[in-house]
Design a protein around this motif. Structure first.
Motif, short mmCIF file in Angstrom:
data_model
loop_
_atom_site.label_atom_id
_atom_site.label_comp_id
_atom_site.label_asym_id
_atom_site.label_seq_id
_atom_site.Cartn_x
_atom_site.Cartn_y
_atom_site.Cartn_z
N LEU A 128 0.82 -1.21 0.00
CA LEU A 128 0.00 0.00 0.00
C LEU A 128 0.86 1.26 0.00
CD1 LEU A 128 -2.82 -1.03 2.49
CD2 LEU A 128 -3.04 -0.65 0.03
N ILE A 129 1.91 1.28 0.80
CA ILE A 129 2.80 2.44 0.84
C ILE A 129 3.46 2.63 -0.53
CG2 ILE A 129 4.96 3.30 1.82
CD1 ILE A 129 4.02 2.03 4.50
N TYR A 130 3.94 1.54 -1.12
CA TYR A 130 4.55 1.64 -2.44
C TYR A 130 3.54 2.12 -3.48
CZ TYR A 130 6.49 0.39 -6.94
OH TYR A 130 6.91 0.43 -8.23
N GLY A 131 2.32 1.62 -3.41
CA GLY A 131 1.30 2.02 -4.37
C GLY A 131 0.97 3.50 -4.30
N PHE A 132 0.86 4.04 -3.09
CA PHE A 132 0.58 5.47 -2.96
C PHE A 132 1.80 6.31 -3.31
CE2 PHE A 132 -2.99 4.08 -0.20
CZ PHE A 132 -4.01 4.71 -0.91
N TRP A 133 3.00 5.83 -2.96
CA TRP A 133 4.22 6.57 -3.26
C TRP A 133 4.48 6.64 -4.76
CZ3 TRP A 133 8.98 4.70 -5.21
CH2 TRP A 133 10.01 5.64 -5.17
N SER A 134 4.22 5.52 -5.46
CA SER A 134 4.49 5.49 -6.91
C SER A 134 3.37 6.13 -7.73
CB SER A 134 4.71 4.05 -7.37
OG SER A 134 3.50 3.33 -7.26
N GLY A 135 2.23 6.37 -7.11
CA GLY A 135 1.11 6.95 -7.84
C GLY A 135 0.18 5.93 -8.47
N THR A 136 0.49 4.66 -8.29
CA THR A 136 -0.38 3.60 -8.83
C THR A 136 -1.73 3.60 -8.15
OG1 THR A 136 1.60 2.27 -9.23
CG2 THR A 136 -0.52 1.14 -9.32
N LEU A 137 -1.73 3.83 -6.85
CA LEU A 137 -2.96 3.94 -6.07
C LEU A 137 -3.18 5.41 -5.77
CD1 LEU A 137 -2.34 1.06 -3.52
CD2 LEU A 137 -3.67 0.94 -5.61
N THR A 138 -4.38 5.86 -5.93
CA THR A 138 -4.68 7.26 -5.63
C THR A 138 -5.70 7.33 -4.51
OG1 THR A 138 -6.38 7.31 -7.34
CG2 THR A 138 -4.16 8.04 -7.96
#
Length: 65
Positions: free
Chosen positions: A53-63
């Motif tokens: 989840l942290i990686y997803g929000f950091w990379s912009g994949t998850l908004t």
């Protein structure tokens, strides 16, 4: 898309581990270590879910709309 699928799979694995742990708590003897094993897996899977989840929000994949 791959990250979202991986997050869902890890979450489902956590739920399955929780169900198995509750089953072991109700049915096993006090000397059984299966409950402890499912707790260990649940902790590892929860840590993995947090990292994803942290990686997803950091990379912009998850908004966060």
């Amino acid at each position: 898309m791959f990250l979202k699928a991986l997050i869902i799979i890890v979450f489902l694995a956590i739920v399955i581990s929780l169900v198995l742990g509750s089953r072991f708590l109700l049915n096993d003897t006090s000397s059984s270590r299966r409950l402890l094993t499912t707790l260990k897996w649940r902790i590892v899977l929860t840590g993995l879910l947090m990292v994803l989840l942290i990686y997803g929000f950091w990379s912009g994949t998850l908004t966060s709309h």
